[in-house]
Design a protein around this motif. Structure first.
Motif, PDB file in Angstrom:
ATOM      1  N   UNK A 133      14.130   2.942  24.486  1.00 49.10           N
ATOM      2  CA  UNK A 133      12.657   2.164  24.135  1.00 49.10           C
ATOM      3  C   UNK A 133      12.108   4.016  24.341  1.00 49.10           C
ATOM      4  N   UNK A 134      11.051   3.187  22.949  1.00 45.93           N
ATOM      5  CA  UNK A 134       9.681   4.589  22.901  1.00 45.93           C
ATOM      6  C   UNK A 134       9.164   4.528  23.516  1.00 45.93           C
ATOM      7  N   UNK A 135       8.906   5.846  24.414  1.00 47.64           N
ATOM      8  CA  UNK A 135       7.749   6.272  25.823  1.00 47.64           C
ATOM      9  C   UNK A 135       7.458   7.273  25.387  1.00 47.64           C
ATOM     10  N   UNK A 193      17.617  -2.816  11.039  1.00 46.26           N
ATOM     11  CA  UNK A 193      18.561  -2.328  11.203  1.00 46.26           C
ATOM     12  C   UNK A 193      18.209  -1.303  10.733  1.00 46.26           C
ATOM     13  N   UNK A 194      18.552  -0.209  12.528  1.00 43.02           N
ATOM     14  CA  UNK A 194      18.492   1.260  12.112  1.00 43.02           C
ATOM     15  C   UNK A 194      19.455   1.622  11.187  1.00 43.02           C
ATOM     16  N   UNK A 195      21.090   1.357  11.581  1.00 43.93           N
ATOM     17  CA  UNK A 195      22.077   1.599  10.210  1.00 43.93           C
ATOM     18  C   UNK A 195      21.650   1.675   8.171  1.00 43.93           C
ATOM     19  N   UNK A 196      20.955   0.806   8.322  1.00 44.63           N
ATOM     20  CA  UNK A 196      20.486   0.695   6.793  1.00 44.63           C
ATOM     21  C   UNK A 196      20.081   1.351   6.602  1.00 44.63           C
ATOM     22  N   UNK A 197      18.287   1.683   8.254  1.00 38.40           N
ATOM     23  CA  UNK A 197      17.919   2.619   7.653  1.00 38.40           C
ATOM     24  C   UNK A 197      18.297   4.151   7.269  1.00 38.40           C
ATOM     25  N   UNK A 251      14.483   3.642  19.407  1.00 38.70           N
ATOM     26  CA  UNK A 251      14.397   4.896  18.825  1.00 38.70           C
ATOM     27  C   UNK A 251      16.470   5.487  19.085  1.00 38.70           C
ATOM     28  N   UNK A 252      16.604   6.015  16.977  1.00 37.14           N
ATOM     29  CA  UNK A 252      17.985   5.662  17.204  1.00 37.14           C
ATOM     30  C   UNK A 252      17.673   6.976  16.178  1.00 37.14           C
ATOM     31  N   UNK A 253      19.179   7.343  15.715  1.00 31.48           N
ATOM     32  CA  UNK A 253      19.705   8.234  15.622  1.00 31.48           C
ATOM     33  C   UNK A 253      20.705   8.357  14.041  1.00 31.48           C
ATOM     34  N   UNK A 254      21.500   9.255  13.676  1.00 39.38           N
ATOM     35  CA  UNK A 254      22.862   8.590  12.855  1.00 39.38           C
ATOM     36  C   UNK A 254      23.782  10.748  12.739  1.00 39.38           C
ATOM     37  N   UNK A 255      24.865   9.999  13.631  1.00 42.83           N
ATOM     38  CA  UNK A 255      25.684  11.219  13.944  1.00 42.83           C
ATOM     39  C   UNK A 255      26.604  11.052  12.098  1.00 42.83           C
ATOM     40  N   UNK A 256      26.471  11.386  11.478  1.00 42.71           N
ATOM     41  CA  UNK A 256      27.670  11.391  10.297  1.00 42.71           C
ATOM     42  C   UNK A 256      28.423  11.233   9.957  1.00 42.71           C
ATOM     43  N   UNK A 257      28.900  13.496  11.005  1.00 43.21           N
ATOM     44  CA  UNK A 257      29.999  13.418  11.112  1.00 43.21           C
ATOM     45  C   UNK A 257      31.242  13.001  12.520  1.00 43.21           C
ATOM     46  N   UNK A 258      30.032  12.434  13.323  1.00 44.25           N
ATOM     47  CA  UNK A 258      31.114  12.035  14.276  1.00 44.25           C
ATOM     48  C   UNK A 258      32.120  11.273  14.085  1.00 44.25           C
TER      49      UNK A 258
END
Length: 627
Positions: A203-205, A151-155, A186-193
């Protein structure tokens, strides 16, 4: 290999059951189990190859020439461990491994400052992600989930990821109509959005994520209108102060306002901290404004707080926006008696030289005159002294030797008289003071004690532990004045009263104490030592491991290099000057009796000496007449 052994084992079980002619239902279950196991083994083999390819692509692409620390979660299967321990380091040249085995950590490769942390995560989130060591400074985190339950959110919401500037997560997904193809997303997280915090990057490439910026996107390009809470104190001009009940100003305020406009955030300020203090650690607990930041009640502080080793260890600190030291203010010494103004134009050494020349020249004139005719030492002395008081001689000697000699002396006397007269005009109207203290060493050797507001023990401790013996001496002479929040300038005037009494010098931050002295009307009675001590950068303080602190560094760096901060500082200093306290030039000034005390005193002494001489001559005259 382990996979072959499993296959042979189940083939043998299947043959044995077939020879024994088991029931169709049992054989069907065994065949289904065999199919499931073979499918799991195939997926495991596929995941192993995919993980190996991704790690190699990373080492050759965005993580090239980066110092990488690999972390293997305990829930990773033996196959992944084998890849990490043997194949990946050999293929990528990555030497750093941080392995979690049997709920323990192999700390042999641990570093407090980590450039890139790459974690291979199984089903459960390890404690290293949820409760990382407090002293870890990790610049970037890449988390790779190798289970379908990833789960990308949890990570990306783990404590380690939340406090790291650059983060990304890779999770496997099944693709295709038969869902038989694996791929990392691939994911990232924007905590202030405000809305879309989880951001998919695709997808990974290897070509798509070939560079660092493509994998670790800027998560804080915009703060999304978030409100930052600032621990502040209004009594800190020129860094932060209020011009009226609703308007703030100051160098720190202008910097923060510029950053807020650029990064899209708002902020709140406080008049002072709950305890009224600035920032000191007592009994292991931080208090004041820094305490509010340390506990997470506030996001940052922008007041003038000097950087020290304990503060650097406990907080994140921005790049400096100015440099300041501790200044000392001391009372002006009382002026010397005005009657001495007639001797001030020349130094004692100069008076001694003139007196010596007067004796030597008089003796030489008498000696040269003895070769011409009869001489009188007293008359020769008067002849030489007349030139120093602008009096001409009644006769010029007939000897050219004496004429040339007097010519050289008259020129010298003329220059001396002109120099004395020019300086005398200034000293008649400008008070003459004793030599002022100018350095910390001179202050330490003087009778003055030192007072300061009781902000805490940080400054005193810095003086005590200093290797400079001058500062350790001053530390023994420091008297603390109580910090009273209800008093103007938090009771700084009590310290200034001790200064003007001539018993103490006062110390505080350079720009802060200069503003207090000017604003409270003590500027014409005090002066500052030329020397500043414990010069230090002044910066913004953030809670430890604030992930967006680097954006403040970038913005402040641009403000410094563009000259904006320097211009703001100059403008604020000019605006803070209080003309009602500045000593205005008096222009043309008429001479008063006190200005010419020395002149009249010389006249009185001369008249007294003349009177005494007259009485002596009259007495001697009577004796001669009687005889």
């Amino acid at each position: 290999m382990k996979i072959k052994s499993i296959e042979l084992l189940f083939m043998a079980v299947t043959i044995a059951l077939t020879d024994a002619e088991p029931s169709n239902s049992l054989l069907s279950k065994l065949r289904n189990s065999m199919s499931s196991i073979q499918s799991h083994v195939k997926e495991q083999h596929t995941m192993r190859n995919l993980l190996e390819d991704v790690l190699i692509d990373l080492s050759r692409g965005p993580l090239k020439e980066k110092e990488v620390t690999l972390f293997l979660d305990a829930s990773a299967s033996p196959s992944e461990e084998e890849i990490l321990l043997h194949q990946v380091p050999e293929a990528t040249g990555i030497p750093k491994l941080l392995l979690q085995k049997n709920n323990g950590i192999d700390w042999s490769a641990r570093k407090d400052h980590i450039d890139v942390f790459v974690g291979v995560i199984g089903v459960e989130l390890p404690w290293l992600l949820s409760s990382p060591p407090h002293d870890w400074a990790v610049l970037s985190v890449l988390l790779i989930g190798i289970k379908q339950e990833c789960d990308p959110r949890a990570l990306l919401q783990t404590a380690l990821a939340q406090r790291t500037p650059a983060v990304a997560a890779l999770c496997p997904v099944k693709l295709g109509e038969q869902r038989n193809r694996l791929e990392f997303r691939v994911f990232t997280w924007r905590p202030l959005h405000p809305r879309r915090k989880l951001l998919p990057l695709g997808g990974w490439n290897a070509s798509r994520f070939a560079s660092w910026d493509q994998l670790f996107v800027d998560r804080f390009s915009s703060f999304g209108g978030v409100t930052l809470h600032v621990a502040s104190n209004e009594n800190d001009a020129p860094t932060l102060f209020r011009t009226n009940s609703s308007h703030w100003d100051g160098l720190g305020y202008r910097i923060l306002s510029a950053l807020a406009e650029n990064y899209n955030f708002t902020f709140t300020l406080t008049v002072q901290s709950i305890d009224g203090m600035w920032g000191e650690r007592r009994n292991g607990t931080w208090g004041g404004m820094l305490g509010d930041v340390y506990r997470g009640e506030k996001n940052l502080t922008i007041n003038t707080i000097f950087v020290s080793y304990p503060r650097n260890a406990a907080f994140d600190i921005s790049i400096p926006f100015k440099y300041e030291g501790i200044a000392f203010v001391i009372a002006n010494p009382l002026p010397l008696p005005p009657w001495r103004s007639v001797i001030y134009p020349f130094t004692r050494m100069m008076w001694a030289v003139i007196s010596g020349f007067l004796v030597v020249v008089s003796f030489t004139h008498c000696l040269l005159g003895s070769f011409v005719g009869k001489v009188s030492p007293f008359r020769d002395f008067l002849t030489i002294a007349q030139a120093l008081v602008n009096q001409s001689n009644d006769a010029v000697p007939s000897s050219w030797t004496l004429r040339l000699f007097l010519m050289s002396w008259w020129f010298t006397a003329y220059v001396l008289v002109i120099s004395y007269t020019c300086n005398l005009i200034a000293f008649l109207t400008i008070p003459k003071y004793p030599v002022k203290l100018q350095t910390a060493h001179e202050l330490a050797d003087s009778y003055h004690r030192v007072c300061m507001l009781n902000y805490g023990n940080e400054t005193v401790e810095a003086f005590i532990v200093s290797r400079n013996p001058t500062l350790t001496t001053i530390a023994k002479k420091i008297d603390k004045v109580p910090l009273i929040l209800t008093q103007p300038y938090t009771n700084a005037q009590e310290c200034l009263e001790l200064v003007t009494a001539g018993t103490h010098a006062m110390l505080d931050g350079d720009s802060y104490i200069a503003n207090i002295v000017q604003d409270s009307g003590y500027a014409d009675r005090t002066y500052f030592l030329k020397e500043r001590v414990l010069e230090s950068p002044t910066s913004f303080f953030f809670r430890k491991n604030t992930p967006w602190k680097y954006k403040f560094d970038e913005g402040m760096s641009r403000l410094v290099s563009s000259g904006c901060i320097g211009k703001w500082k100059e403008d604020i200093d000019q605006a803070l000057k209080r003309t009602r306290y500045e000593k205005k030039p008096e222009g043309q000034q008429a001479l008063k009796v006190e200005h010419l005390q020395g002149t009249f005193l010389v006249l009185v002494l001369g008249l007294g000496l003349a009177l005494v001489t007259f009485m002596v001559e009259r007495h001697l005259g009577r004796r001669e007449k009687n005889q």
